[in-house]
Scaffold this active site. Structure first.
Site, short mmCIF file in Angstrom:
data_model
loop_
_atom_site.label_atom_id
_atom_site.label_comp_id
_atom_site.label_asym_id
_atom_site.label_seq_id
_atom_site.Cartn_x
_atom_site.Cartn_y
_atom_site.Cartn_z
N TYR A 1 -0.36 -3.61 -5.71
CA TYR A 1 -0.26 -1.51 -5.72
C TYR A 1 -1.13 -2.25 -7.73
O TYR A 1 -0.79 -2.33 -8.50
CB TYR A 1 0.42 -0.97 -5.73
CG TYR A 1 0.61 -0.46 -4.23
CD1 TYR A 1 -0.08 -0.66 -3.55
CD2 TYR A 1 2.04 0.35 -3.74
CE1 TYR A 1 -0.03 0.34 -2.79
CE2 TYR A 1 2.11 -0.01 -2.41
CZ TYR A 1 1.32 0.58 -2.44
OH TYR A 1 1.13 0.57 -0.80
N HIS B 1 -2.68 1.51 7.53
CA HIS B 1 -0.97 2.03 6.54
C HIS B 1 -0.49 2.43 7.57
O HIS B 1 0.61 3.81 7.24
CB HIS B 1 -1.17 2.96 5.12
CG HIS B 1 0.14 2.63 4.53
ND1 HIS B 1 -0.92 1.69 3.50
CD2 HIS B 1 0.78 2.87 4.23
CE1 HIS B 1 0.42 1.53 2.60
NE2 HIS B 1 1.05 2.23 2.78
C1 LIG Z 1 8.32 2.58 5.58
C2 LIG Z 1 7.11 2.20 5.43
C3 LIG Z 1 6.86 2.01 3.97
C4 LIG Z 1 5.48 0.79 3.99
N1 LIG Z 1 5.13 0.34 2.31
C5 LIG Z 1 4.02 -0.11 2.04
C6 LIG Z 1 3.73 -0.68 1.02
O1 LIG Z 1 4.84 -0.85 0.05
N2 LIG Z 1 3.00 -1.54 0.69
C7 LIG Z 1 1.23 -1.56 1.79
O2 LIG Z 1 0.54 -2.31 1.33
N3 LIG Z 1 2.10 -1.09 3.24
C8 LIG Z 1 2.87 -0.43 3.19
N4 LIG Z 1 3.34 0.64 4.93
C9 LIG Z 1 2.20 -0.18 5.37
C10 LIG Z 1 2.60 -1.61 6.37
O3 LIG Z 1 2.33 -2.99 4.72
C11 LIG Z 1 1.68 -1.83 7.13
O4 LIG Z 1 0.05 -1.64 6.66
C12 LIG Z 1 2.32 -0.25 8.59
O5 LIG Z 1 3.41 -0.31 8.63
C13 LIG Z 1 0.86 -1.03 10.17
O6 LIG Z 1 1.94 -0.01 11.00
P1 LIG Z 1 2.88 0.31 11.75
O7 LIG Z 1 4.05 -0.28 11.02
O8 LIG Z 1 3.00 1.46 12.64
O9 LIG Z 1 2.84 -0.78 12.26
C14 LIG Z 1 4.47 0.46 4.50
C15 LIG Z 1 4.91 1.54 5.99
C16 LIG Z 1 6.20 1.91 6.73
C17 LIG Z 1 6.33 2.59 7.63
#
Ligand SMILES: Cc1cc2nc3c(=O)[nH]c(=O)nc-3n(C[C@H](O)[C@H](O)[C@H](O)COP(=O)(O)O)c2cc1C
Length: 422
Positions: free
Chosen positions: A153, A319
């Site tokens: 980030y 995301h």
């Molecule tokens: C609890 C949680 C925390 C996440 N934290 C990050 C993160 O720190 N950095 C990031 O790029 N994406 C983050 N994401 C997005 C994930 O990388 C990813 O895009 C997303 O989980 C995909 O959707 P799905 O879990 O429904 O398949 C996060 C997602 C969740 C559910």
């Protein structure tokens, strides 16, 4: 001759069942989610399960997969199958990586380290989150030589960005994934209703509190530390203790020095840069030779701009529906992006992957690989390291059987002909 991971895994489960033992971590993603929920606090579950607004995009992510159907072909010797794919010069044993997910300590005490061990055991790349619960050095150490990437980030401090990237290089990360869609947090109603944000408890900021540039700057923050005002409540004391628990070193020192509280404050003030624009990418490009993937791309013009700015890959992601409610589903965005990119850089898709069939459909529309998100976090909550490993193995097995039964023995041959839109 190996029967392949799909059949191996089936036999393992059925034979164990014949002896009276059942999977401790449910195979069904819905039951896995339910098992995870039981083990988590209400706040932890809300943070992981929730999306932005009415969660329409979360639902749409799933619906968009279901609009594409696989059309199996027959009599095509699939006795041996090769589910592997190549991404950025690395062969992945199955076409997925583990998405960067922050604050994994909400699911399990061993957090990122447990996931790292499970990923390493299966040879599946783990993308370390910028919001991890453990410093990347500790997580990398748990992986031996297994593949890992680092998700970045872009904070308000370019010095911190540079420091994080050089640490990732030293940790053996093979790529930097720059996430673009979270310059601010989305409007997440489940968290708002519980008035809960894990970062304020000092959770999910381990990459910062272990960073020399961040810690150096903390001392500046300390000088201007605002004395706490308002009533001292039980909740406020709880927050302070939680912040101190999360801070490296002795808890009492972190409270006395004011560092734990200052770290949270500094993090909140600096973690995001809503002004980030395409011109900023040159800074990152000049500072690392590692391939850079842009995560959060949903428009073909942005995919083209990424290539023009020297980026090496694209992650089509919303995301997991956590940022813009009403945003396009990733499977709806994919075909246009694939056409625009025309094979010049790899495309990874995430948001809504819940089965081997989903992986198959994303590959059929031109993704090079996919990112597995929430399901592995449910595995972590339900069974720690072993739980994550089971989830990875189940997805690998499901995908292996799906390609074989669809009449494609080599995953790299999956194409548009293998699916139809309904
Ligand atoms: C609890 C949680 C925390 C996440 N934290 C990050 C993160 O720190 N950095 C990031 O790029 N994406 C983050 N994401 C997005 C994930 O990388 C990813 O895009 C997303 O989980 C995909 O959707 P799905 O879990 O429904 O398949 C996060 C997602 C969740 C559910």
């Amino acid at each position: 001759m190996s029967v392949g991971i799909g059949r191996e895994r089936q036999f393992e489960i059925y034979v164990a069942g014949a002896r009276g033992s059942y999977p401790t971590v449910p195979v069904s993603v819905e039951r896995l989610d339910a098992a995870a929920r039981k083990r988590m606090s209400a706040e932890g579950y809300a943070y992981i399960a929730g999306g932005a607004g009415t969660e329409e995009t979360m639902r749409e992510n799933r619906a968009a997969f279901e609009r594409w159907r696989i059309v199996p072909r027959m009599l095509r010797d699939c006795s041996t199958r090769d589910p592997s794919v190549d991404v950025l010069g690395t062969r992945l044993p199955s076409p997925f990586v583990l998405c960067p997910i922050g604050v994994l300590e909400m699911a399990h005490h061993d957090a990122d380290v447990a996931v790292a061990r499970a990923a390493a055991a299966e040879g599946i790349p783990f993308v370390f989150s910028n919001q991890a619960s453990r410093p990347m050095e500790e997580t990398a150490k748990a992986m031996g030589d297994a593949p890992r990437w680092f998700q970045l980030y872009w904070s308000t401090s370019n010095e911190l960005v540079e420091s994080l990237v050089s640490r990732a290089e030293r940790c053996g990360c093979a790529a930097i994934v720059l996430t673009l869609d979270t310059t601010m947090l989305g409007w997440r109603i489940r968290d708002l209703d519980l008035a809960s944000l894990p970062f304020l408890q000092g959770k999910g900021i381990a990459q910062y509190t272990s960073d020399p540039v961040f810690v150096e700057a903390l001392h500046e923050t300390l000088k201007e530390e605002i004395p706490a005002t308002g009533r001292v409540t039980v909740a406020a004391i709880g927050t302070l203790l939680s912040q101190a628990r999360a801070y490296p070193g002795r808890r009492i020192d972190a409270i006395r020095s004011g560092l734990a509280r200052a770290a949270v404050r500094r993090f909140v003030e600096t973690y995001s840069r809503p002004s980030l624009s395409w011109d900023d990418l040159a800074f990152l490009r000049e500072r690392t030779k590692l391939p850079i993937l842009l995560k959060g791309v949903l428009h073909e013009a942005d995919a083209l701009a990424a290539i023009e700015h020297g980026m090496n890959g694209i992650v089509v992601s919303n995301h997991g529906g956590r940022q813009v409610d009403g945003a396009i589903a990733t499977m709806d965005a994919l075909p246009g992006i694939v056409e625009a990119v025309a094979g010049r850089v790899p495309i990874v898709l995430d948001s809504g992957i819940r089965s081997g069939a989903d992986i198959f459909r994303a590959l059929a529309l031109g993704a090079s690989a996919v990112g597995l998100g929430r399901p592995y976090v449910w595995g972590l909550a339900a069974g720690g390291e072993e739980g994550v490993r089971e989830v990875i193995r189940n997805f690998r097995a499901d995908f292996d059987l799906t390609i074989g039964l669809a009449g494609v023995s080599v995953a790299r041959d999956i194409g548009r002909d293998n699916v139809t839109r309904v």
